[in-house]
Design an enzyme around this catalytic site. Structure first.
Site, PDB file in Angstrom:
ATOM      1  N   ALA A  65       0.850  -1.195   0.000  1.00 47.26           N
ATOM      2  CA  ALA A  65       0.000   0.000   0.000  1.00 47.26           C
ATOM      3  C   ALA A  65       0.881   1.237   0.000  1.00 47.26           C
ATOM      4  O   ALA A  65       2.042   1.203   0.421  1.00 47.26           O
ATOM      5  CB  ALA A  65      -0.912  -0.009   1.228  1.00 47.26           C
ATOM      6  N   GLY A 109       0.401  -5.153   0.925  1.00 47.71           N
ATOM      7  CA  GLY A 109      -0.817  -5.126   0.128  1.00 47.71           C
ATOM      8  C   GLY A 109      -0.636  -5.759  -1.237  1.00 47.71           C
ATOM      9  O   GLY A 109      -1.587  -6.288  -1.815  1.00 47.71           O
ATOM     10  N   GLU A 112      -1.080  -9.380  -0.670  1.00 47.55           N
ATOM     11  CA  GLU A 112      -2.496  -9.623  -0.393  1.00 47.55           C
ATOM     12  C   GLU A 112      -3.329  -9.544  -1.664  1.00 47.55           C
ATOM     13  O   GLU A 112      -4.243 -10.358  -1.877  1.00 47.55           O
ATOM     14  CB  GLU A 112      -2.995  -8.616   0.641  1.00 47.55           C
ATOM     15  CG  GLU A 112      -2.386  -8.852   2.019  1.00 47.55           C
ATOM     16  CD  GLU A 112      -2.654  -7.718   2.981  1.00 47.55           C
ATOM     17  OE1 GLU A 112      -3.107  -8.003   4.102  1.00 47.55           O
ATOM     18  OE2 GLU A 112      -2.406  -6.547   2.624  1.00 47.55           O
ATOM     19  N   GLU A 132       4.124  -5.564   7.290  1.00 42.46           N
ATOM     20  CA  GLU A 132       3.337  -4.493   7.911  1.00 42.46           C
ATOM     21  C   GLU A 132       3.743  -4.206   9.351  1.00 42.46           C
ATOM     22  O   GLU A 132       3.669  -3.057   9.807  1.00 42.46           O
ATOM     23  CB  GLU A 132       1.836  -4.843   7.864  1.00 42.46           C
ATOM     24  CG  GLU A 132       1.194  -4.726   6.495  1.00 42.46           C
ATOM     25  CD  GLU A 132       1.252  -5.993   5.689  1.00 42.46           C
ATOM     26  OE1 GLU A 132       0.499  -6.112   4.712  1.00 42.46           O
ATOM     27  OE2 GLU A 132       2.072  -6.892   6.031  1.00 42.46           O
TER      28      GLU A 132
END
Length: 258
Positions: A65, A109, A112, A132
């Protein structure tokens, strides 16, 4: 259609969607995820497309992200605003097969998002990780849920708590990816895989995808019952008539439009 953060390619019945924020290592931001949802929904509705490939560049699938965009977010920005939930998960509603192709880094992300694909093909230079914890948060797009389902609790805990990355070979051994190819050949090989799927009846491919996903949401008994309804229903479809007739006639089936 032109996108700011995506590149689109068409290969017959296969559509290729490339994440394209090279200066940010394909970091996932709101605009990219909004565009991705729009592109995926468009191809899902397009009768000329049977299979979708989601990939990044040769060096990075997605580095995670966009931390620069979210560093100053508050709880009010994330929970009430449904950050991630509002625009990251459109891929989960796509009914046609989505093949993820990972070259280079798929982190946070990015990992993911890759795991939301129906299956993954990796280049031999691929690296997967969930770092993270290093930035003071838990994964928020399924890292603690899909990763253990893919590779088991112990491996997932190791990756999530230590931020250790795994390479393509380990990802294949643990079941995170289905196939690994040399980096300079991975897209050609992935396209061949997708083209093979695209020659099958898309209606049946969609049913198989639906049934496999149901396996992770219900009991074995209910899952088998769900599968059997698709099997029974298949005997009222053109795909079954064509497929079995072609088998008996020793010819290649023509599933176009099925």
């Amino acid at each position: 259609m032109e996108y700011a953060d995506l590149l689109i390619e068409n290969h017959g019945k296969v559509a290729v969607v490339r994440l394209n924020r090279p200066k940010a290592m394909n970091a996932l931001n709101d605009n990219m995820m909004n565009e991705l949802g729009q592109a995926l929904r468009g191809f899902d509705a397009d009768p000329a497309v049977n299979v979708i490939i989601l990939t990044g560049s040769e060096k990075v699938f997605a580095a995670g992200a966009d931390i620069a965009a979210m560093a100053n977010y508050t709880y009010a920005d994330t929970y009430p605003g449904n950050y991630i939930g509002r625009n990251w998960e459109h891929i989960l509603d796509i009914r046609k097969p989505v093949v993820g192709v990972v070259s280079g880094y798929a982190l946070g992300g990015g990992c993911e998002l890759a795991m939301m694909c129906d299956f993954l093909i990796a280049a031999d230079n691929a690296k997967f990780g969930q770092p993270e914890i290093k930035v003071g948060v838990t994964p928020g797009a399924g890292g603690t849920q899909r990763l253990p389902r893919a590779i088991g609790k112990s491996k997932a805990m190791d990756m999530l708590l230590t931020t250790r990355m795994i390479d393509a070979a380990e990802a294949e051994r643990t079941g995170l990816v289905s196939r690994v190819f040399p980096a300079d050949k991975v897209m050609d090989e992935a396209l061949a895989v997708a083209q093979a799927i695209a020659q099958m009846p898309v209606s049946v491919a969609m049913q198989i995808k639906d049934a496999v996903n149901r396996a992770f949401e219900t009991t074995l008994t209910e899952g088998v019952r769900y599968e059997r309804r698709f099997f029974h229903a298949g005997f009222g479809t053109p795909a079954q008539k064509e497929g079995m007739a072609a088998f008996l006639e020793k010819r290649k089936p023509d599933f176009d439009g099925m």
